[in-house]
Write a protein that holds these residues in place. Structure first.
Motif, PDB file in Angstrom:
ATOM      1  N   LYS A   7      94.422  38.513  52.605  1.00  0.00           N
ATOM      2  CA  LYS A   7      94.893  37.283  51.505  1.00  0.00           C
ATOM      3  C   LYS A   7      94.321  36.352  51.535  1.00  0.00           C
ATOM      4  O   LYS A   7      94.357  35.584  50.323  1.00  0.00           O
ATOM      5  N   PHE A   8      93.484  35.671  52.668  1.00  0.00           N
ATOM      6  CA  PHE A   8      92.919  34.301  52.324  1.00  0.00           C
ATOM      7  C   PHE A   8      91.725  34.752  51.399  1.00  0.00           C
ATOM      8  O   PHE A   8      90.994  33.795  50.829  1.00  0.00           O
ATOM      9  N   ASP A   9      90.933  35.963  51.772  1.00  0.00           N
ATOM     10  CA  ASP A   9      89.708  36.335  50.888  1.00  0.00           C
ATOM     11  C   ASP A   9      90.253  36.403  49.623  1.00  0.00           C
ATOM     12  O   ASP A   9      89.542  35.969  48.674  1.00  0.00           O
ATOM     13  N   ALA A  10      91.459  36.737  48.996  1.00  0.00           N
ATOM     14  CA  ALA A  10      91.682  36.921  47.698  1.00  0.00           C
ATOM     15  C   ALA A  10      91.830  35.685  46.842  1.00  0.00           C
ATOM     16  O   ALA A  10      91.346  35.217  46.028  1.00  0.00           O
ATOM     17  N   ILE A  15      89.408  30.896  44.000  1.00  0.00           N
ATOM     18  CA  ILE A  15      88.837  29.359  43.888  1.00  0.00           C
ATOM     19  C   ILE A  15      87.465  29.493  43.607  1.00  0.00           C
ATOM     20  O   ILE A  15      86.960  28.435  42.670  1.00  0.00           O
ATOM     21  N   LEU A  16      86.776  30.360  44.365  1.00  0.00           N
ATOM     22  CA  LEU A  16      85.249  30.147  44.030  1.00  0.00           C
ATOM     23  C   LEU A  16      84.927  30.899  42.810  1.00  0.00           C
ATOM     24  O   LEU A  16      83.707  30.364  42.243  1.00  0.00           O
ATOM     25  N   ALA A  17      85.507  31.842  42.071  1.00  0.00           N
ATOM     26  CA  ALA A  17      85.042  32.149  40.965  1.00  0.00           C
ATOM     27  C   ALA A  17      85.263  31.581  40.009  1.00  0.00           C
ATOM     28  O   ALA A  17      84.452  31.381  38.929  1.00  0.00           O
ATOM     29  N   LYS A  51      78.459  31.696  49.747  1.00  0.00           N
ATOM     30  CA  LYS A  51      77.933  32.115  50.873  1.00  0.00           C
ATOM     31  C   LYS A  51      78.442  32.156  51.994  1.00  0.00           C
ATOM     32  O   LYS A  51      78.555  33.016  52.820  1.00  0.00           O
ATOM     33  N   LEU A  52      79.111  30.779  52.260  1.00  0.00           N
ATOM     34  CA  LEU A  52      79.653  30.355  53.614  1.00  0.00           C
ATOM     35  C   LEU A  52      81.291  30.737  53.698  1.00  0.00           C
ATOM     36  O   LEU A  52      81.651  30.370  54.569  1.00  0.00           O
ATOM     37  N   ARG A  53      81.634  31.042  52.472  1.00  0.00           N
ATOM     38  CA  ARG A  53      82.827  31.466  52.142  1.00  0.00           C
ATOM     39  C   ARG A  53      83.894  30.096  52.691  1.00  0.00           C
ATOM     40  O   ARG A  53      84.946  30.298  53.337  1.00  0.00           O
ATOM     41  N   VAL A  54      83.636  28.971  51.817  1.00  0.00           N
ATOM     42  CA  VAL A  54      84.475  27.584  52.106  1.00  0.00           C
ATOM     43  C   VAL A  54      84.649  27.147  50.622  1.00  0.00           C
ATOM     44  O   VAL A  54      83.877  27.315  49.804  1.00  0.00           O
ATOM     45  N   PRO A  55      85.931  26.583  50.552  1.00  0.00           N
ATOM     46  CA  PRO A  55      85.965  25.729  49.260  1.00  0.00           C
ATOM     47  C   PRO A  55      85.246  24.394  49.151  1.00  0.00           C
ATOM     48  O   PRO A  55      84.717  24.169  50.398  1.00  0.00           O
ATOM     49  N   PRO A  56      85.234  23.506  48.325  1.00  0.00           N
ATOM     50  CA  PRO A  56      84.486  22.655  48.164  1.00  0.00           C
ATOM     51  C   PRO A  56      85.276  21.244  48.993  1.00  0.00           C
ATOM     52  O   PRO A  56      86.303  21.341  49.050  1.00  0.00           O
TER      53      PRO A  56
END
Length: 582
Positions: A7-10, A15-17, A51-56
């Motif tokens: 769920k988090f990854d989706a 957001i990152l896309a 790469k680090l899997r975080v939002p801005p």
């Protein structure tokens, strides 16, 4: 085993896309005088976030750095009550007595006769993560000090390894007889009042220098012996008052003398007399400011921006970094790669928003004071843990949430739920609030780089400072309002029974026997300034963590420089410095 947070990854992928370069408003724009107000999220930043899997982030780079630095203590020691079971003694501590946190002495803390898992709580996904963690932070004990067991006769020290007979030291590595210093390494011996020195022997006030023997007041100078008052000089011996010297001997304030003339000059110098020392110090700094000054001190730094970057590549806004690759907004780091927004780390990768997280760490976010950590987030004072979330004080554990242990599948399900909620509410991606630090702001490293007034400090809800170090040290001492010992030849052993008020801060301090012997051997007067104030002044002099916009004093090109434009130094770009000096 890799994480599975579907769920988090989706949601994060979405957001990152959609993330593109843009300008953001810093969340601290009205709180910090050091804030940029607006800051840019660049393509390079976005590559790291993916790469680090975080939002801005919500904070600008200086505000992020300031927040991290508030979790790193200045060298200040207290006597604090140990609250471990059946303990009533006071212990040496870097946590001030007014701290809200429970303090255990270092030895007991690491016996783990107490069980960190006994403090575990069930996660309440309806609550704010930091509110949950704050309650846990108040209950789980905090070590009074962080000290490696390999250190010998070094009670008043923090960090480091294989340090023998250290006093008032942070980061003494493989060295001995080190006093009032920070980051002293590589078999250094008999070092006093120094910062960032390597392989130094009989050294007083060395700053960012290495390979020294019998030296005093050396700054950014290497491979020197029998020298005093040297700035940015290399491979010199028997020089006094040298700036930008290379392969020289018998120079006196940059004037080349014969060996006989030099020795006659030196015989007339009486540094043990305070008035004479102050006069020569002024003459030295006047000379330094009259000569070209290297704007940045990077060596073998490929495609890098920052200061004191050594043998590294692809570093951006990095300060005091060595043997690093692909790092951004990083400080005090060696051997790291592919990491962003972190401070005080070595030999690690994939770090984001961490302080004091290092030694073979990988994929760690929003954490501090921890070693040998992998695949974990929001951990505090942990060691040798993996797959942990929101945990404090654990060692040799895995799959824990808020200090409770779970099966791997249950761990992933709960963490997925917590992180998803945080992301939806806009709370995921930030480091701990200031109040989680055990230190008062003005007793932290942040106060050196980002000083705040008392009123500004209160905006961040940080811990109150303590008025005095180790109170018991002054109970039987005679306090001197003014330091009347202006010549080392007149100083007797009675000084060891007295205390002095710092000329700058009015805080009391004492002279220890090893220190007095050192000054006598060096023929230097005893100090009039408190050790903490001396440390602060060395940090400011080195200015390793901030750059200014400047102009090359030779070619007129716009440059970045470590020297504040109004400081009086003549900043040279690298090409001009190499052309004129080297």
């Amino acid at each position: 085993m890799s994480h599975s947070f579907p769920k988090f990854d989706a949601k994060l992928d979405d957001i990152l896309a959609r993330l593109e370069p843009h300008e953001r408003i810093c969340a601290q724009e009205n709180s910090s005088p050091h804030c940029l107000k607006k800051f840019s999220v660049t393509d390079d930043d976005i590559r790291f976030y993916r790469k680090l899997r975080v939002p801005p982030p919500k904070l600008c780079p200086p505000c992020r750095r300031m927040r991290r630095f508030a979790f790193s203590p200045m060298l200040r020691f207290y006597k604090t009550e140990c609250v471990a079971p059946s303990h009533t003694e006071k212990v040496i501590s870097i946590v001030p007595p007014k701290s809200a946190f429970k303090v255990y002495d270092w030895d007991y803390y690491h016996t783990y006769a107490w069980d960190p898992l006994s403090y575990g709580i069930f996660p309440e996904t309806s609550h704010n993560l930091f509110d949950e963690l704050w309650g846990l932070r108040l209950r789980v004990p905090q070590p009074a000090i962080v000290r490696d067991p390999s250190n010998i006769d070094s009670d008043y020290t923090v960090n480091g390894r294989n340090l023998k007979r250290g006093y008032f030291v942070s980061g003494g590595w493989n060295s001995e007889n080190v006093y009032y210093s920070a980051t002293v390494s590589q078999n250094s011996r008999d070092v006093m009042d120094s910062y960032q020195v390597q392989n130094a022997t009989e050294c007083y006030e060395g700053v960012f220098s290495k390979n020294l023997n019998n030296t005093d007041f050396l700054y950014f100078s290497n491979d020197c012996y029998s020298c005093r008052f040297m700035y940015d000089s290399k491979n010199c011996h028997d020089c006094f008052g040298g700036v930008n010297l290379r392969n020289r001997s018998y120079c006196f304030f940059n004037e080349q003398l014969t060996k006989e003339a030099y020795e006659k000059k030196i015989a007339e110098v009486k540094l043990g007399n305070r008035a004479e020392l102050l006069r020569l110090q002024k003459r030295f700094w006047d000379l330094v400011k009259s000569q070209p000054a290297r704007a940045l001190r990077n060596e073998q730094a490929l495609r890098s921006i920052g200061n004191h970057i050594i043998e590294s590549k692809n570093c951006y806004e990095a300060y005091v970094a060595e043997k690093c690759e692909n790092i951004r907004f990083a400080d005090m780091t060696i051997g790291n790669h592919d990491s962003m927004d972190y401070s005080a780390s070595g030999g690690s990768e994939l770090l984001y928003e961490t302080v004091g997280v290092g030694s073979q760490c990988s994929n760690v976010k929003f954490s501090f004071g921890s070693k040998f950590i992998t695949d974990s987030e929001f951990v505090i004072n942990c060691r040798s843990v993996s797959n942990c979330f929101g945990c404090i004080g654990l060692e040799n554990q895995s799959y824990c949430i808020f200090n409770r242990k779970y099966e791997p599948e249950e761990y992933e399900r709960i963490v997925d739920s917590i992180k998803t909620k945080m992301l939806e509410e806009g709370n995921y991606g930030e480091f701990f609030p200031f109040k989680f630090s055990a230190y008062a702001y003005n007793d932290s490293f942040a106060s050196l780089v980002f000083p705040l007034s008392d009123s500004e400090e209160k905006k961040f809800q940080v811990n109150p400072p303590s008025e005095i170090d180790d109170n018991e040290s002054y109970e039987n001492a005679k306090i001197q309002k003014n330091n009347s010992y202006d010549d080392i030849e007149a100083v007797g052993d009675e000084i060891l029974k007295e205390a002095f008020l710092c000329e700058a801060t009015k805080r009391p301090f004492r002279i220890i026997p090893e220190e007095l012997a050192f000054y006598r051997g060096k023929e230097l007067p005893i100090p009039t300034i408190h050790p903490n104030e001396r440390i602060r002044r060395r940090y400011i002099l080195a200015n390793p963590y901030r750059l200014y916009d400047g102009v090359c004093d030779r070619c007129g090109m716009n440059i970045k420089t470590m020297y504040e434009p109004k400081s009086g130094f003549r900043s040279y770009c690298e090409q001009c410095y190499q052309t004129e000096v080297v």
